[in-house]
Enzyme design. Structure first.
Site, PDB file in Angstrom:
ATOM      1  N   ARG A 228       0.805  -1.226   0.000  1.00  0.00           N
ATOM      2  CA  ARG A 228       0.000   0.000   0.000  1.00  0.00           C
ATOM      3  C   ARG A 228       0.843   1.284   0.000  1.00  0.00           C
ATOM      4  O   ARG A 228       0.336   2.357  -0.245  1.00  0.00           O
ATOM      5  CB  ARG A 228      -0.953  -0.019   1.207  1.00  0.00           C
ATOM      6  CG  ARG A 228      -2.060  -1.053   1.070  1.00  0.00           C
ATOM      7  CD  ARG A 228      -2.779  -1.304   2.385  1.00  0.00           C
ATOM      8  NE  ARG A 228      -2.080  -2.260   3.246  1.00  0.00           N
ATOM      9  CZ  ARG A 228      -2.472  -2.620   4.463  1.00  0.00           C
ATOM     10  NH1 ARG A 228      -3.573  -2.098   4.970  1.00  0.00           N
ATOM     11  NH2 ARG A 228      -1.786  -3.499   5.177  1.00  0.00           N
TER      12      ARG A 228
ATOM     13  N   LYS B  50       8.931  -0.841   3.194  1.00  0.00           N
ATOM     14  CA  LYS B  50       8.140   0.090   4.002  1.00  0.00           C
ATOM     15  C   LYS B  50       8.897   0.589   5.233  1.00  0.00           C
ATOM     16  O   LYS B  50       8.897   1.783   5.530  1.00  0.00           O
ATOM     17  CB  LYS B  50       6.852  -0.617   4.417  1.00  0.00           C
ATOM     18  CG  LYS B  50       6.011   0.154   5.388  1.00  0.00           C
ATOM     19  CD  LYS B  50       4.612  -0.380   5.477  1.00  0.00           C
ATOM     20  CE  LYS B  50       4.505  -1.629   6.320  1.00  0.00           C
ATOM     21  NZ  LYS B  50       3.105  -2.050   6.474  1.00  0.00           N
TER      22      LYS B  50
ATOM     23  N   GLY C 193      -6.913  -5.212  13.533  1.00  0.00           N
ATOM     24  CA  GLY C 193      -7.538  -6.364  14.163  1.00  0.00           C
ATOM     25  C   GLY C 193      -8.180  -5.907  15.466  1.00  0.00           C
ATOM     26  O   GLY C 193      -7.637  -5.045  16.151  1.00  0.00           O
TER      27      GLY C 193
ATOM     28  N   ASN D  49      31.726  24.701  -0.836  1.00  0.00           N
ATOM     29  CA  ASN D  49      32.425  23.594  -0.158  1.00  0.00           C
ATOM     30  C   ASN D  49      32.598  22.372  -1.050  1.00  0.00           C
ATOM     31  O   ASN D  49      33.362  21.485  -0.752  1.00  0.00           O
ATOM     32  CB  ASN D  49      31.680  23.201   1.128  1.00  0.00           C
ATOM     33  CG  ASN D  49      30.244  22.800   0.878  1.00  0.00           C
ATOM     34  OD1 ASN D  49      29.570  23.343   0.000  1.00  0.00           O
ATOM     35  ND2 ASN D  49      29.760  21.847   1.646  1.00  0.00           N
TER      36      ASN D  49
HETATM   37  C1  UD1 Z   1      -1.601  -6.621  11.577  1.00  0.00           C
HETATM   38  C2  UD1 Z   1      -2.427  -7.518  12.486  1.00  0.00           C
HETATM   39  C3  UD1 Z   1      -3.618  -6.726  13.013  1.00  0.00           C
HETATM   40  C4  UD1 Z   1      -3.109  -5.488  13.736  1.00  0.00           C
HETATM   41  C5  UD1 Z   1      -2.192  -4.652  12.847  1.00  0.00           C
HETATM   42  C6  UD1 Z   1      -1.529  -3.576  13.667  1.00  0.00           C
HETATM   43  C7  UD1 Z   1      -2.112  -9.761  11.573  1.00  0.00           C
HETATM   44  C8  UD1 Z   1      -2.733 -10.842  10.799  1.00  0.00           C
HETATM   45  N1  UD1 Z   1      -2.885  -8.674  11.755  1.00  0.00           N
HETATM   46  O1  UD1 Z   1      -2.414  -6.272  10.454  1.00  0.00           O
HETATM   47  O2  UD1 Z   1      -4.371  -7.515  13.915  1.00  0.00           O
HETATM   48  O3  UD1 Z   1      -4.204  -4.696  14.168  1.00  0.00           O
HETATM   49  O4  UD1 Z   1      -1.150  -5.486  12.287  1.00  0.00           O
HETATM   50  O5  UD1 Z   1      -0.764  -2.709  12.873  1.00  0.00           O
HETATM   51  O6  UD1 Z   1      -0.996  -9.882  12.047  1.00  0.00           O
HETATM   52  N2  UD1 Z   1       4.874  -9.335   7.953  1.00  0.00           N
HETATM   53  C9  UD1 Z   1       5.931 -10.162   7.700  1.00  0.00           C
HETATM   54  N3  UD1 Z   1       5.757 -11.216   6.866  1.00  0.00           N
HETATM   55  C10 UD1 Z   1       4.585 -11.491   6.263  1.00  0.00           C
HETATM   56  C11 UD1 Z   1       3.485 -10.631   6.500  1.00  0.00           C
HETATM   57  C12 UD1 Z   1       3.658  -9.564   7.366  1.00  0.00           C
HETATM   58  O7  UD1 Z   1       7.026  -9.944   8.228  1.00  0.00           O
HETATM   59  O8  UD1 Z   1       4.511 -12.487   5.510  1.00  0.00           O
HETATM   60  C13 UD1 Z   1       5.065  -8.192   8.839  1.00  0.00           C
HETATM   61  C14 UD1 Z   1       4.897  -6.866   8.114  1.00  0.00           C
HETATM   62  O9  UD1 Z   1       6.160  -6.416   7.620  1.00  0.00           O
HETATM   63  C15 UD1 Z   1       4.342  -5.963   9.197  1.00  0.00           C
HETATM   64  C16 UD1 Z   1       3.654  -6.923  10.153  1.00  0.00           C
HETATM   65  O10 UD1 Z   1       4.090  -8.227   9.844  1.00  0.00           O
HETATM   66  O11 UD1 Z   1       5.353  -5.286   9.909  1.00  0.00           O
HETATM   67  C17 UD1 Z   1       2.146  -6.849  10.030  1.00  0.00           C
HETATM   68  O12 UD1 Z   1       1.763  -7.083   8.689  1.00  0.00           O
HETATM   69  P1  UD1 Z   1       0.712  -6.161   7.947  1.00  0.00           P
HETATM   70  O13 UD1 Z   1       0.478  -6.713   6.606  1.00  0.00           O
HETATM   71  O14 UD1 Z   1       1.091  -4.727   8.053  1.00  0.00           O
HETATM   72  O15 UD1 Z   1      -0.564  -6.470   8.849  1.00  0.00           O
HETATM   73  P2  UD1 Z   1      -1.837  -5.575   9.113  1.00  0.00           P
HETATM   74  O16 UD1 Z   1      -2.827  -5.830   8.030  1.00  0.00           O
HETATM   75  O17 UD1 Z   1      -1.478  -4.176   9.394  1.00  0.00           O
HETATM   76 CA    CA Z   2       0.399  -2.963   9.307  1.00  0.00          CA
END
Ligand code: UD1
Ligand code: CA
Length: 451
Positions: A46, A53, A171, A384
């Site tokens: 996104r 990111k 979440g 400089n």
């Molecule tokens: C996630 C939470 C959600 C919470 C929110 C808070 C889950 C399923 N949901 O949602 O409950 O409210 O964060 O910000 O966890 N990541 C990895 N590998 C992956 C996928 C994700 O390392 O395969 C990392 C991302 O880099 C990120 C974090 O996990 O830092 C969360 O992933 P993201 O896709 O941002 O989850 P949200 O939809 O924001």
């Molecule tokens: Ca997130």
């Protein structure tokens, strides 16, 4: 223990299950230990960006470094960062941070990301602090509180909860009639969920390592994204009768997660306000907080006044009773003494300015050392950069630089010397102590009355 779906953790889970004595091996000594795992492998789709990111910067520091600094300040001294998308760039950026970097080979969700850190964690700690890589506003005090509560309560999982005006996209924490956490409902399922919808999951948790990895072994990919959600492990822990606790973030802004550019701008505003409040609490006047930006880590002495539209970037230190701006930009690596005046449209970078000096209008100084009691006239420029190297300019105590002067580095202006208005001082054309030079290029003026 059963192997689950095709999640590539079956083997590892079996190893864990095959070591019933692991608790004994871990022993009491490290029972108190906490290792942090930062999940930072996600694509950050996104953001629509060419860089990961977590490397986007907020007031001079990348998102991930904001998080790592908070973790360190909370007292956790071992951190594992899970990388995946843009791994090379991230690894490079984390070179100086004292963290272990592991790789999530396939991006199969936050649960899968944590499993990627299991090998690096195994047997080293009883508790794991999990932080999403995209929540840069977390405060160290909050992390501390989370860890303390987790240890004191003996819970399997302690979740950091947040209350946001607009909880959409996060979440939600679901509780039973007695207020106990039963699961986390992801945004995509919120419409099917009856309970309170504004208590959100910040994405920061403290887990008992054994319990969370066992639960993760049972997580399925039966959701919209076909991912292994870390949050699904909460439901599993609850069903197994494990205790799940929570701590509420003291400041709702701590929950802000960066998913798109608008979040980045919002987080910047929050952090900006926090920094300005801290600076003002330290005895500095900020005339117009709306138009003043101060990066993290800046030090400013008391009774200094910051005038409107001023930007003070990283690694800047300013003494007491000084005046900065309006419209000044202090770039990285600048040290300014006491009773100094830096006025309108002045840009400084990699520069030192001694006590009682004045640089009042329309000036650029780069790689420059200015002594004490120096006056820099309006429109003075240091050249400089010669196209290859950054060269140094030294302006010694008591010197006076006329308006519109151009100092071509490397060059030294001696103690008490005077450079005339509009003068161009060529490189290596050092001006001796007490001399007066003028013209283009600079020539020494004969003293009046001299032959
Ligand atoms: C996630 C939470 C959600 C919470 C929110 C808070 C889950 C399923 N949901 O949602 O409950 O409210 O964060 O910000 O966890 N990541 C990895 N590998 C992956 C996928 C994700 O390392 O395969 C990392 C991302 O880099 C990120 C974090 O996990 O830092 C969360 O992933 P993201 O896709 O941002 O989850 P949200 O939809 O924001
Ligand atoms: Ca997130």
């Amino acid at each position: 223990m059963v192997a689950h779906e095709n999640l590539d953790l079956g083997v590892k889970v079996r190893i864990l299950a095959g070591q019933p004595n692991l608790r004994n091996i871990l022993g009491d000594r490290i029972l108190k230990d906490v290792i942090a795992v930062v999940l930072a492998a996600g694509k950050g789709t996104r953001m629509k960006s060419g860089i990961p990111k977590v490397l986007h910067r907020i007031l001079g520091k990348s998102i991930i470094v904001h998080i790592l600094d908070s973790i360190k300040k909370s007292g956790v001294n071992k951190t594992i960062v899970v990388t995946g998308h843009g791994r090379g760039l991230l690894k490079e950026a984390l070179k100086k941070a004292a963290v272990k970097v592991v790789t999530q080979k396939e991006l199969l969700g936050s649960g899968h990301a944590l499993i990627s850190a299991k090998k690096a964690l195994q047997g080293r700690s009883n508790n794991v602090l999990v932080v999403c890589g995209d929540t840069p506003l977390l405060k160290s005090g909050t992390l501390k509180e989370l860890i303390d509560k987790h240890k004191q309560s003996g819970a399997s999982a302690t979740i950091l909860a947040g209350k946001l005006k607009d909880p959409s996209g996060y979440g939600r924490i679901a509780r039973d009639g007695r207020g106990r956490i039963i699961k986390i409902v992801e945004e995509e399922n919120v419409k099917f969920y009856e309970g309170s919808k504004n208590e959100i999951n910040v994405g920061t948790y403290c887990f008992k390592a054994l319990d969370i990895f066992e639960a993760l072994g049972k997580v399925k990919r039966d959701n919209k994204k076909k991912e292994y959600y870390l949050t699904d492990a909460i439901d599993i822990l609850n069903r197994e009768g494990k205790l799940i606790e929570s701590v509420e973030a003291e400041d709702p802004d701590e929950a802000i997660g960066i998913n798109e550019r608008a979040d980045l701008a919002e987080a910047t505003q929050v952090l900006k306000k926090r920094i300005l409040e801290e600076v003002m609490a330290g005895g500095v006047t900020v005339e117009d907080p709306q138009t003043t930006t101060i990066y993290t880590g800046v030090k400013i002495g008391r009774d200094t006044v910051i005038h409107p539209n001023t930007i003070i970037e990283s690694e800047v230190e300013i003494g007491e009773d000084s005046s900065i701006g309006p419209h000044a930009r202090l770039r990285p690596d600048v040290r300014i003494g006491n009773r100094v005046v830096i006025g309108d449209f002045v840009e400084l970078v990699r520069t030192r300015v001694g006590d009682d000096s004045r640089i009042k209008h329309l000036t650029y100084l780069g790689d420059t050392t200015v002594g004490r009691h120096v006056n820099i006239g309006a429109g003075t420029i240091t050249a400089n950069y010669d196209g290859k190297n950054k060269n140094k300019t030294i302006i010694e105590d008591g010197a006076s630089i006329g308006v519109g002067a151009m100092l071509i580095a490397p060059v030294r202006i001696g103690k008490g010397a005077v450079v005339g208005a509009g003068c161009v001082v060529p490189k290596n054309h050092n001006v001796p102590k007490g001399a007066t030079v003028a013209g283009v290029p600079a020539r020494a003026l004969k003293k009046e009355g001299a032959a």
